[in-house]
Motif scaffolding. Structure first.
Motif, PDB file in Angstrom:
ATOM      1  N   PHE A 154     -48.753   0.208   7.762  1.00 37.02           N
ATOM      2  CA  PHE A 154     -47.429   0.594   8.261  1.00 37.02           C
ATOM      3  C   PHE A 154     -46.888   1.718   7.380  1.00 37.02           C
TER       4      PHE A 154
ATOM      5  N   PRO B  58     -30.266   4.431   6.897  1.00 35.39           N
ATOM      6  CA  PRO B  58     -30.099   3.031   7.288  1.00 35.39           C
ATOM      7  C   PRO B  58     -31.136   2.137   6.629  1.00 35.39           C
ATOM      8  N   SER B  59     -30.934   0.852   6.752  1.00 39.65           N
ATOM      9  CA  SER B  59     -31.853  -0.118   6.171  1.00 39.65           C
ATOM     10  C   SER B  59     -33.262   0.103   6.716  1.00 39.65           C
ATOM     11  N   GLY B  60     -34.237   0.124   5.824  1.00 37.97           N
ATOM     12  CA  GLY B  60     -35.625   0.274   6.253  1.00 37.97           C
ATOM     13  C   GLY B  60     -36.079   1.713   6.428  1.00 37.97           C
ATOM     14  N   SER B  61     -35.225   2.692   6.054  1.00 35.65           N
ATOM     15  CA  SER B  61     -35.609   4.089   6.287  1.00 35.65           C
ATOM     16  C   SER B  61     -36.557   4.621   5.212  1.00 35.65           C
ATOM     17  N   GLY B  62     -36.735   3.861   4.122  1.00 32.83           N
ATOM     18  CA  GLY B  62     -37.716   4.283   3.122  1.00 32.83           C
ATOM     19  C   GLY B  62     -37.121   4.740   1.807  1.00 32.83           C
ATOM     20  N   LYS B  63     -35.807   4.567   1.617  1.00 33.11           N
ATOM     21  CA  LYS B  63     -35.123   5.058   0.412  1.00 33.11           C
ATOM     22  C   LYS B  63     -35.692   4.419  -0.852  1.00 33.11           C
TER      23      LYS B  63
ATOM     24  N   ALA C 241     -44.354   3.441   5.579  1.00 30.13           N
ATOM     25  CA  ALA C 241     -42.962   3.332   5.135  1.00 30.13           C
ATOM     26  C   ALA C 241     -42.408   4.711   4.820  1.00 30.13           C
TER      27      ALA C 241
ATOM     28  N   THR D  33     -38.447   2.771  -1.247  1.00 31.91           N
ATOM     29  CA  THR D  33     -39.868   3.087  -1.411  1.00 31.91           C
ATOM     30  C   THR D  33     -40.022   4.438  -2.117  1.00 31.91           C
TER      31      THR D  33
ATOM     32  N   PHE E 104     -47.875   0.446   3.896  1.00 33.97           N
ATOM     33  CA  PHE E 104     -47.985  -0.958   3.518  1.00 33.97           C
ATOM     34  C   PHE E 104     -48.793  -1.624   4.624  1.00 33.97           C
TER      35      PHE E 104
ATOM     36  N   HIS F  42     -26.671   3.201   0.981  1.00 35.55           N
ATOM     37  CA  HIS F  42     -26.514   3.318   2.433  1.00 35.55           C
ATOM     38  C   HIS F  42     -25.047   3.545   2.761  1.00 35.55           C
TER      39      HIS F  42
HETATM   40  P1  ATP Z   1     -32.689  -0.927   2.500  1.00 30.03           P
HETATM   41  O1  ATP Z   1     -31.477  -0.044   2.621  1.00 30.03           O
HETATM   42  O2  ATP Z   1     -32.628  -2.092   3.426  1.00 30.03           O
HETATM   43  O3  ATP Z   1     -33.028  -1.300   1.083  1.00 30.03           O
HETATM   44  P2  ATP Z   1     -34.731   1.160   2.474  1.00 30.03           P
HETATM   45  O4  ATP Z   1     -34.343   2.399   3.193  1.00 30.03           O
HETATM   46  O5  ATP Z   1     -34.641   1.160   1.004  1.00 30.03           O
HETATM   47  O6  ATP Z   1     -33.938  -0.073   3.075  1.00 30.03           O
HETATM   48  P3  ATP Z   1     -37.496   0.455   2.065  1.00 30.03           P
HETATM   49  O7  ATP Z   1     -37.193  -0.739   1.231  1.00 30.03           O
HETATM   50  O8  ATP Z   1     -38.004   1.660   1.391  1.00 30.03           O
HETATM   51  O9  ATP Z   1     -36.212   0.847   2.937  1.00 30.03           O
HETATM   52  O10 ATP Z   1     -38.528   0.009   3.196  1.00 30.03           O
HETATM   53  C1  ATP Z   1     -39.081   0.920   4.135  1.00 30.03           C
HETATM   54  C2  ATP Z   1     -40.012   0.164   5.057  1.00 30.03           C
HETATM   55  O11 ATP Z   1     -41.161  -0.267   4.338  1.00 30.03           O
HETATM   56  C3  ATP Z   1     -39.388  -1.087   5.672  1.00 30.03           C
HETATM   57  O12 ATP Z   1     -39.817  -1.185   6.999  1.00 30.03           O
HETATM   58  C4  ATP Z   1     -39.953  -2.203   4.824  1.00 30.03           C
HETATM   59  O13 ATP Z   1     -40.057  -3.389   5.574  1.00 30.03           O
HETATM   60  C5  ATP Z   1     -41.317  -1.673   4.428  1.00 30.03           C
HETATM   61  N1  ATP Z   1     -41.733  -2.179   3.112  1.00 30.03           N
HETATM   62  C6  ATP Z   1     -41.136  -1.929   1.928  1.00 30.03           C
HETATM   63  N2  ATP Z   1     -41.803  -2.536   0.908  1.00 30.03           N
HETATM   64  C7  ATP Z   1     -42.839  -3.204   1.472  1.00 30.03           C
HETATM   65  C8  ATP Z   1     -43.900  -4.021   0.957  1.00 30.03           C
HETATM   66  N3  ATP Z   1     -44.017  -4.259  -0.357  1.00 30.03           N
HETATM   67  N4  ATP Z   1     -44.784  -4.536   1.842  1.00 30.03           N
HETATM   68  C9  ATP Z   1     -44.682  -4.280   3.165  1.00 30.03           C
HETATM   69  N5  ATP Z   1     -43.718  -3.504   3.706  1.00 30.03           N
HETATM   70  C10 ATP Z   1     -42.808  -2.979   2.886  1.00 30.03           C
END
Ligand code: ATP
Length: 345
Positions: free
Chosen positions: A15, A36-41, A17, A43, A12, A195
């Motif tokens: 960055f 954990p939050s933000g690990s990419g699940k 993800a 995505t 993204f 999570h």
């Molecule tokens: P959570 O448990 O908080 O939902 P997650 O493990 O599902 O977290 P993701 O939502 O996949 O995490 O996000 C992974 C990383 O990608 C994070 O750092 C998030 O900020 C970033 N990210 C996700 N979607 C976008 C986007 N549309 N634009 C920019 N960054 C993004």
């Protein structure tokens, strides 16, 4: 339907993800993406769904490269945390919606849609509630309608993003059990994001542990709990304590002193152990520290122990002991891990 994810990268605005993620999901498997939050699940789930596309890498559905196929072409069903049922539609209309909006060439006849909706209502155990509106249902019932709606299109894969996240603990537990039975009955390949490690360990055939856009470990609940493959997995799954140690001539030393356990291969490392894998012991070659707190945990007791660290803040560890073990506040206890893992530096 088998899903193969090959070296996926998702950026993204540069960055990453997801970074070099590969995973094979067997047909009919129930897989949890845990991290954990933000690990990419999320995505990763969105890429499998076709709601988003990878920067690099491929996703195969069976032998077919689906990497650039649309959601419709992939024919996946999904359910998100905030069960967005259509408020102005009845339960039956919600479930039938995906079929009703199909182009006429692939839309089943009305009687067929009605039959399918009725079967799905039975399957999610909501027979008799078809005429209700979403606001006349409990949270758990709404979630089951969302699942039935996702199933109505006969998806090849079911994708669930924190499906029970918004529900209270008791309903979550009931739905969890229900989803497992439902999955076993229908045999759909299912991937769900959570999570909540308890949810992942209880429900999934295999758990995919993610951290910082990478897969740390894939395995059964027993694999990731009993045989964690990295310091991250050891500390993320379940409770654990860690201490810096040195292995010398096969003996494990902490602060230069033997602690009564042995290991092959000399060098520095980080010793990990779980609270339940510890014995209180009354010998010199053991770990020791002062009890700072103790609390009852069902039939046992958890003692929190501070281990002195040469003037630095003490190491804090937790051990599980028998309910009536002598672990008074301020007393010194000696203990040894019975199962452990040393990760080398
Ligand atoms: P959570 O448990 O908080 O939902 P997650 O493990 O599902 O977290 P993701 O939502 O996949 O995490 O996000 C992974 C990383 O990608 C994070 O750092 C998030 O900020 C970033 N990210 C996700 N979607 C976008 C986007 N549309 N634009 C920019 N960054 C993004």
């Amino acid at each position: 339907m088998e899903v193969t994810i090959n070296n996926i990268r998702k950026e993204f605005e540069r960055f990453p993800a997801l970074n070099d993620v590969s995973l094979k999901i067997g047909s009919g498997e129930l897989i949890a993406l845990l991290g954990p939050s933000g690990s990419g699940k999320t995505t990763l789930l969105r890429l499998i769904a076709g709601l988003d596309f990878p920067t690099a890498g491929q996703i195969f559905f069976g032998a077919e490269d689906a990497s650039h196929h649309s959601v419709q072409e992939r024919n996946v069903g999904f359910v998100f945390q905030h069960y967005a049922l259509f408020r102005h539609m009845t339960v039956a209309e919600n479930i039938g919606f995906g079929l009703k909006v199909r182009p006429s060439s692939s839309r089943p006849p009305k009687t067929e849609i009605r039959k399918r909706v009725s079967n799905l209502l039975d399957m999610v155990q909501l027979g008799g509630l078809e005429k209700r509106y979403p606001n006349q249902l409990s949270g758990g019932q709404r979630q089951r309608v969302a699942l039935a709606r996702a199933m109505a299109i006969e998806p090849r894969i079911l994708l669930l993003d924190e499906p029970f996240g918004a529900l209270d603990a008791k309903v979550r537990k009931e739905l969890r059990r229900w989803l497992r039975e439902f999955h076993d009955r229908t045999g759909h390949t299912t991937v769900f994001v959570t999570h909540d490690q308890e949810e992942a360990l209880e429900l999934a055939d295999r758990v995919v542990v993610m951290s910082q856009g990478k897969i740390e470990q894939v395995g059964s609940a027993d694999d990731v709990y009993d045989r964690p493959g990295s310091p991250f997995v050891f500390s993320f799954i379940g409770e654990s304590s860690q201490l810096p140690v040195e292995v010398k001539d096969g003996t494990v030393l902490f602060q230069g002193q033997p602690i009564g356990i042995s290991e092959t291969g000399d060098g520095a490392g980080e010793l990990f152990f779980r609270p339940e894998d510890v014995n209180l012991i009354d010998t010199q070659d053991a770990l020791f520290g002062k009890v700072t707190a103790s609390r009852r945990l069902a039939g046992t007791r958890i003692a929190e122990i501070d281990i002195a660290n040469n003037g630095h803040p003490p190491y804090h560890v937790e051990v599980e002991v028998p309910l009536h073990a002598p672990v008074e506040l301020g007393s010194e206890v000696r203990f040894r891990p019975t199962r452990w893992k040393i990760f080398r530096k």
